[in-house]
Design a protein around this motif. Sequence first.
Motif, PDB file in Angstrom:
ATOM      1  N   PRO A 175       0.911  11.070   5.275  1.00 27.44           N
ATOM      2  CA  PRO A 175       1.382  11.605   6.565  1.00 27.44           C
ATOM      3  C   PRO A 175       0.636  11.040   7.778  1.00 27.44           C
ATOM      4  O   PRO A 175       1.256  10.703   8.787  1.00 27.44           O
ATOM      5  N   SER A 176      -0.678  10.913   7.697  1.00 28.78           N
ATOM      6  CA  SER A 176      -1.433  10.386   8.836  1.00 28.78           C
ATOM      7  C   SER A 176      -1.108   8.907   9.076  1.00 28.78           C
ATOM      8  O   SER A 176      -1.052   8.449  10.219  1.00 28.78           O
ATOM      9  N   GLN A 177      -0.866   8.162   8.001  1.00 33.43           N
ATOM     10  CA  GLN A 177      -0.499   6.759   8.131  1.00 33.43           C
ATOM     11  C   GLN A 177       0.891   6.617   8.741  1.00 33.43           C
ATOM     12  O   GLN A 177       1.125   5.754   9.583  1.00 33.43           O
ATOM     13  N   LEU A 178       1.789   7.486   8.305  1.00 36.65           N
ATOM     14  CA  LEU A 178       3.138   7.471   8.854  1.00 36.65           C
ATOM     15  C   LEU A 178       3.102   7.771  10.352  1.00 36.65           C
ATOM     16  O   LEU A 178       3.768   7.106  11.147  1.00 36.65           O
ATOM     17  N   GLU A 179       2.298   8.749  10.738  1.00 37.21           N
ATOM     18  CA  GLU A 179       2.156   9.108  12.153  1.00 37.21           C
ATOM     19  C   GLU A 179       1.620   7.914  12.956  1.00 37.21           C
ATOM     20  O   GLU A 179       2.119   7.607  14.040  1.00 37.21           O
ATOM     21  N   GLU A 180       0.626   7.232  12.424  1.00 37.26           N
ATOM     22  CA  GLU A 180       0.074   6.068  13.112  1.00 37.26           C
ATOM     23  C   GLU A 180       1.108   4.943  13.192  1.00 37.26           C
ATOM     24  O   GLU A 180       1.256   4.302  14.235  1.00 37.26           O
ATOM     25  N   ALA A 181       1.829   4.712  12.107  1.00 39.68           N
ATOM     26  CA  ALA A 181       2.861   3.675  12.109  1.00 39.68           C
ATOM     27  C   ALA A 181       3.932   3.986  13.152  1.00 39.68           C
ATOM     28  O   ALA A 181       4.364   3.087  13.893  1.00 39.68           O
ATOM     29  N   LEU A 182       4.358   5.227  13.250  1.00 44.58           N
ATOM     30  CA  LEU A 182       5.376   5.609  14.228  1.00 44.58           C
ATOM     31  C   LEU A 182       4.868   5.436  15.656  1.00 44.58           C
ATOM     32  O   LEU A 182       5.614   5.009  16.543  1.00 44.58           O
ATOM     33  N   MET A 225     -11.661  10.195   4.238  1.00 44.43           N
ATOM     34  CA  MET A 225     -10.784   9.466   5.137  1.00 44.43           C
ATOM     35  C   MET A 225      -9.803   8.619   4.320  1.00 44.43           C
ATOM     36  O   MET A 225     -10.164   7.995   3.343  1.00 44.43           O
ATOM     37  N   ALA A 226      -8.578   8.599   4.749  1.00 45.98           N
ATOM     38  CA  ALA A 226      -7.550   7.849   4.030  1.00 45.98           C
ATOM     39  C   ALA A 226      -7.778   6.352   4.213  1.00 45.98           C
ATOM     40  O   ALA A 226      -8.281   5.904   5.231  1.00 45.98           O
ATOM     41  N   THR A 227      -7.398   5.616   3.202  1.00 45.94           N
ATOM     42  CA  THR A 227      -7.498   4.171   3.310  1.00 45.94           C
ATOM     43  C   THR A 227      -6.392   3.661   4.227  1.00 45.94           C
ATOM     44  O   THR A 227      -5.307   4.236   4.299  1.00 45.94           O
ATOM     45  N   ARG A 228      -6.668   2.592   4.914  1.00 50.39           N
ATOM     46  CA  ARG A 228      -5.688   2.010   5.829  1.00 50.39           C
ATOM     47  C   ARG A 228      -4.692   1.197   5.007  1.00 50.39           C
ATOM     48  O   ARG A 228      -5.069   0.382   4.183  1.00 50.39           O
ATOM     49  N   SER A 229      -3.449   1.434   5.232  1.00 49.50           N
ATOM     50  CA  SER A 229      -2.419   0.719   4.473  1.00 49.50           C
ATOM     51  C   SER A 229      -2.162  -0.647   5.093  1.00 49.50           C
ATOM     52  O   SER A 229      -2.408  -0.875   6.284  1.00 49.50           O
ATOM     53  N   GLU A 230      -1.645  -1.549   4.287  1.00 45.53           N
ATOM     54  CA  GLU A 230      -1.299  -2.872   4.793  1.00 45.53           C
ATOM     55  C   GLU A 230      -0.137  -2.783   5.782  1.00 45.53           C
ATOM     56  O   GLU A 230      -0.070  -3.540   6.740  1.00 45.53           O
ATOM     57  N   VAL A 231       0.766  -1.828   5.551  1.00 45.90           N
ATOM     58  CA  VAL A 231       1.887  -1.634   6.477  1.00 45.90           C
ATOM     59  C   VAL A 231       1.363  -1.265   7.860  1.00 45.90           C
ATOM     60  O   VAL A 231       1.753  -1.861   8.871  1.00 45.90           O
TER      61      VAL A 231
END
Length: 110
Positions: free
Chosen positions: A58-65, A1-7
């Motif tokens: 990519p998954s973080q970008l999708e969540e951010a969007l 699982m990817a780490t959650r970014s601060e952004v």
Amino acid sequence: MATRSEVVHCYGQLASGVALMAELARSKEWGRLPALEEQCAAIVERLKVLVPLETLEPSQLEEALRLIERIRLDQDEVCGLVKPQIDELLSRMGYLHQQRNLGKAYGPPH
């Protein structure tokens, strides 16, 4: 699982804050909005620093969007609810200003 970014974390906080602002605006709890707006503004300032420094997966970008879209919708709702209140306040202030000017020119009403 990817780490959650601060952004992404900041966008999540911002989404929660703006959603609460929408809830409060629907309930006409105007007095609680300024403090929340201040908190949201601080998160936005933090994002201005973070976004250029952090690359999202990519998954973080999708969540951010997804979060940005939610923020936008809630923000639109808040603006739609608050703007008529501000317009009413400005109208009342204009009326009071006009009454004061008339009082100065012609004296108090009899």
